[in-house]
Write a protein that holds these residues in place. Structure first.
Motif, PDB file in Angstrom:
ATOM      1  N   TYR A  65       0.733  -1.213   0.038  1.00 28.38           N
ATOM      2  CA  TYR A  65       0.023   0.023  -0.058  1.00 28.38           C
ATOM      3  C   TYR A  65       0.922   1.390  -0.117  1.00 28.38           C
ATOM      4  CZ  TYR A  65      -3.266   3.529   1.716  1.00 28.38           C
ATOM      5  OH  TYR A  65      -4.186   4.451   1.939  1.00 28.38           O
ATOM      6  N   ASP A  66       1.602   1.275   0.968  1.00 25.81           N
ATOM      7  CA  ASP A  66       2.810   2.498   0.816  1.00 25.81           C
ATOM      8  C   ASP A  66       4.349   1.834   1.119  1.00 25.81           C
ATOM      9  OD1 ASP A  66       4.173   4.850   1.231  1.00 25.81           O
ATOM     10  OD2 ASP A  66       3.017   5.326   2.799  1.00 25.81           O
ATOM     11  N   TYR A  67       4.827   1.332   0.143  1.00 30.86           N
ATOM     12  CA  TYR A  67       6.279   0.734   0.360  1.00 30.86           C
ATOM     13  C   TYR A  67       7.462   1.686  -0.298  1.00 30.86           C
ATOM     14  CZ  TYR A  67       9.572  -3.006  -0.539  1.00 30.86           C
ATOM     15  OH  TYR A  67      10.724  -3.720  -0.603  1.00 30.86           O
ATOM     16  N   LYS A  68       8.329   1.506   0.494  1.00 30.06           N
ATOM     17  CA  LYS A  68       9.842   2.079  -0.007  1.00 30.06           C
ATOM     18  C   LYS A  68      10.865   0.981   0.401  1.00 30.06           C
ATOM     19  CE  LYS A  68       7.978   6.863   0.083  1.00 30.06           C
ATOM     20  NZ  LYS A  68       8.343   8.227   0.747  1.00 30.06           N
ATOM     21  N   ARG A  69      11.791   1.220  -0.641  1.00 25.52           N
ATOM     22  CA  ARG A  69      13.087   0.450  -0.267  1.00 25.52           C
ATOM     23  C   ARG A  69      14.135   1.097   0.069  1.00 25.52           C
ATOM     24  NH1 ARG A  69      17.040  -2.045  -3.217  1.00 25.52           N
ATOM     25  NH2 ARG A  69      17.659  -4.173  -2.905  1.00 25.52           N
ATOM     26  N   PHE A  70      14.938   0.995   0.844  1.00 25.64           N
ATOM     27  CA  PHE A  70      16.171   1.419   1.283  1.00 25.64           C
ATOM     28  C   PHE A  70      17.385   0.729   1.274  1.00 25.64           C
ATOM     29  CE2 PHE A  70      12.806   3.719   3.187  1.00 25.64           C
ATOM     30  CZ  PHE A  70      12.854   5.035   3.002  1.00 25.64           C
ATOM     31  N   ALA A  71      18.640   1.023   0.437  1.00 27.44           N
ATOM     32  CA  ALA A  71      19.589   0.068   0.316  1.00 27.44           C
ATOM     33  C   ALA A  71      20.684   0.960   0.815  1.00 27.44           C
ATOM     34  CB  ALA A  71      19.834  -0.371  -1.151  1.00 27.44           C
ATOM     35  N   THR A  72      21.535  -0.082   1.648  1.00 25.16           N
ATOM     36  CA  THR A  72      23.019   0.650   2.111  1.00 25.16           C
ATOM     37  C   THR A  72      24.238  -0.281   1.411  1.00 25.16           C
ATOM     38  OG1 THR A  72      21.905   1.231   4.278  1.00 25.16           O
ATOM     39  CG2 THR A  72      24.259   1.033   4.150  1.00 25.16           C
ATOM     40  N   ARG A  78      29.319  -5.211  -0.819  1.00 23.24           N
ATOM     41  CA  ARG A  78      27.986  -5.733  -0.171  1.00 23.24           C
ATOM     42  C   ARG A  78      27.085  -4.948   0.154  1.00 23.24           C
ATOM     43  NH1 ARG A  78      29.370  -8.128   4.817  1.00 23.24           N
ATOM     44  NH2 ARG A  78      31.104  -6.489   5.020  1.00 23.24           N
ATOM     45  N   SER A  79      25.732  -5.420  -0.026  1.00 20.36           N
ATOM     46  CA  SER A  79      24.712  -4.318   0.526  1.00 20.36           C
ATOM     47  C   SER A  79      23.719  -5.053   1.428  1.00 20.36           C
ATOM     48  CB  SER A  79      23.878  -3.924  -0.900  1.00 20.36           C
ATOM     49  OG  SER A  79      23.265  -4.950  -1.494  1.00 20.36           O
ATOM     50  N   PHE A  80      22.976  -4.032   2.045  1.00 19.69           N
ATOM     51  CA  PHE A  80      21.946  -4.542   2.924  1.00 19.69           C
ATOM     52  C   PHE A  80      20.604  -3.577   2.632  1.00 19.69           C
ATOM     53  CE2 PHE A  80      19.232  -5.040   6.757  1.00 19.69           C
ATOM     54  CZ  PHE A  80      19.525  -6.344   6.994  1.00 19.69           C
ATOM     55  N   SER A  81      19.570  -4.225   2.419  1.00 24.56           N
ATOM     56  CA  SER A  81      18.468  -3.406   2.282  1.00 24.56           C
ATOM     57  C   SER A  81      17.362  -3.855   3.141  1.00 24.56           C
ATOM     58  CB  SER A  81      18.080  -3.601   0.744  1.00 24.56           C
ATOM     59  OG  SER A  81      17.865  -4.878   0.291  1.00 24.56           O
ATOM     60  N   PHE A  82      16.406  -2.696   3.366  1.00 27.11           N
ATOM     61  CA  PHE A  82      15.258  -3.009   4.027  1.00 27.11           C
ATOM     62  C   PHE A  82      13.956  -2.503   3.055  1.00 27.11           C
ATOM     63  CE2 PHE A  82      17.729  -2.552   7.984  1.00 27.11           C
ATOM     64  CZ  PHE A  82      16.766  -3.155   9.031  1.00 27.11           C
ATOM     65  N   GLY A  83      12.985  -3.207   2.938  1.00 20.59           N
ATOM     66  CA  GLY A  83      11.711  -3.101   2.314  1.00 20.59           C
ATOM     67  C   GLY A  83      10.688  -2.364   3.593  1.00 20.59           C
ATOM     68  N   LYS A 106       7.715 -12.707  -0.751  1.00 21.84           N
ATOM     69  CA  LYS A 106       7.841 -12.037  -2.081  1.00 21.84           C
ATOM     70  C   LYS A 106       9.059 -10.967  -1.964  1.00 21.84           C
ATOM     71  CE  LYS A 106       3.025 -12.615  -3.676  1.00 21.84           C
ATOM     72  NZ  LYS A 106       1.896 -12.057  -4.063  1.00 21.84           N
ATOM     73  N   TYR A 107       9.352 -10.035  -0.955  1.00 21.77           N
ATOM     74  CA  TYR A 107      10.035  -9.200  -0.903  1.00 21.77           C
ATOM     75  C   TYR A 107      11.624  -9.855  -0.484  1.00 21.77           C
ATOM     76  CZ  TYR A 107       6.172  -6.045  -0.847  1.00 21.77           C
ATOM     77  OH  TYR A 107       5.080  -5.253  -1.442  1.00 21.77           O
ATOM     78  N   LEU A 108      11.754 -10.602   0.549  1.00 18.23           N
ATOM     79  CA  LEU A 108      12.675 -11.440   0.908  1.00 18.23           C
ATOM     80  C   LEU A 108      13.376 -12.384  -0.132  1.00 18.23           C
ATOM     81  CD1 LEU A 108      11.469 -12.349   4.504  1.00 18.23           C
ATOM     82  CD2 LEU A 108      13.291 -10.267   4.038  1.00 18.23           C
ATOM     83  N   GLU A 115      15.421  -5.653  -6.469  1.00 14.39           N
ATOM     84  CA  GLU A 115      14.214  -5.457  -5.397  1.00 14.39           C
ATOM     85  C   GLU A 115      14.023  -6.282  -4.212  1.00 14.39           C
ATOM     86  OE1 GLU A 115      11.764  -3.404  -6.340  1.00 14.39           O
ATOM     87  OE2 GLU A 115      12.566  -2.823  -8.137  1.00 14.39           O
ATOM     88  N   ARG A 116      15.121  -7.390  -4.199  1.00 13.31           N
ATOM     89  CA  ARG A 116      15.173  -8.179  -3.030  1.00 13.31           C
ATOM     90  C   ARG A 116      15.599  -7.438  -1.774  1.00 13.31           C
ATOM     91  NH1 ARG A 116      19.336 -11.712  -4.592  1.00 13.31           N
ATOM     92  NH2 ARG A 116      17.815 -12.409  -6.347  1.00 13.31           N
TER      93      ARG A 116
END
Length: 219
Positions: A65-72, A78-83, A106-108, A115-116
């Protein structure tokens, strides 16, 4: 209408207004009498927070509904991301929705690496019908139990802004109860004492943890 919702009817107490918001309100002011602003805000807020609407949604619909992805990114590539998903119902209700496991996976386990995510962070905002006071919660979901354990330590360690003075979320962990086996998912649920802190404040805290986590793990 959108500006009124995002700024709590331009209430200065919440400090949500930006200069662009104020300029847009000035431009659009001819469309609606100032006296009608609060009435419009209440009508839209009632619809947006309608419990029956949120109860009708699947977990999948709630998360997108209100989704945003943040990647570091780490220096070694290497990267780490939160949805992050903002929802307007108690997280205890999300945990009872039958498709939660499928929705989170679906996100993980997204086929597209861009997008993962490594974890899903679900941010809840509900308003007490009696007092009209806002209440916020944070649920972090991942298949990585070790990472989630480190996040618990980070979150409670920063409960009073000890790690991030500018991000005082006042997080308090609470037990997670589910009605079904949601393996391989693991959960960490927090009550957020600072109800004024939205995703704009939570996301930097998540990214700070991601940097610490990447720095503390071997490639």
């Amino acid at each position: 209408g959108v500006i009124l919702l995002d700024t709590y009817a331009e209430n200065p107490k919440f400090a949500k207004n930006t200069p662009i918001d104020d300029q847009a309100v000035d431009v659009l002011s001819h469309c609606l009498d100032k006296s009608d602003h609060h009435k419009l805000f209440e009508e839209l807020a009632d619809a947006k927070f309608d419990p029956s609407f949120w109860a009708s949604l699947s977990a999948s619909d709630c998360l997108r509904y209100d989704y945003k992805r943040f990647a570091t990114m780490h220096g070694d590539g290497r990267s780490f991301s939160f949805g992050t998903s903002s929802v307007l119902l108690p997280l205890s209700h999300i945990l009872t929705k039958g498709d939660l496991s499928i929705a989170a996976m679906k996100y993980l386990h997204h086929a597209d690496a861009d997008e993962r995510v490594d974890a899903c962070a679900i941010l809840s905002l509900v308003t007490d019908p009696a007092t009209k006071r806002p209440h916020r919660e944070l649920l972090v979901v991942s298949t990585d139990a070790t990472m989630l354990s480190k996040f618990r330590a980070f979150a409670t360690g920063n409960a009073h802004g000890d790690i991030l003075p500018q991000t005082n979320l006042l997080l308090e962990e609470v037990p997670v109860t589910t009605e079904e086996n949601l393996s391989p998912l693991h959960f960490a649920l927090f009550r957020q004492g600072n109800a004024a802190a939205s995703r704009k404040q939570v996301a930097p805290a998540l990214q700070h943890f991601a940097c610490d986590f990447l720095a503390g793990t071997s490639p």
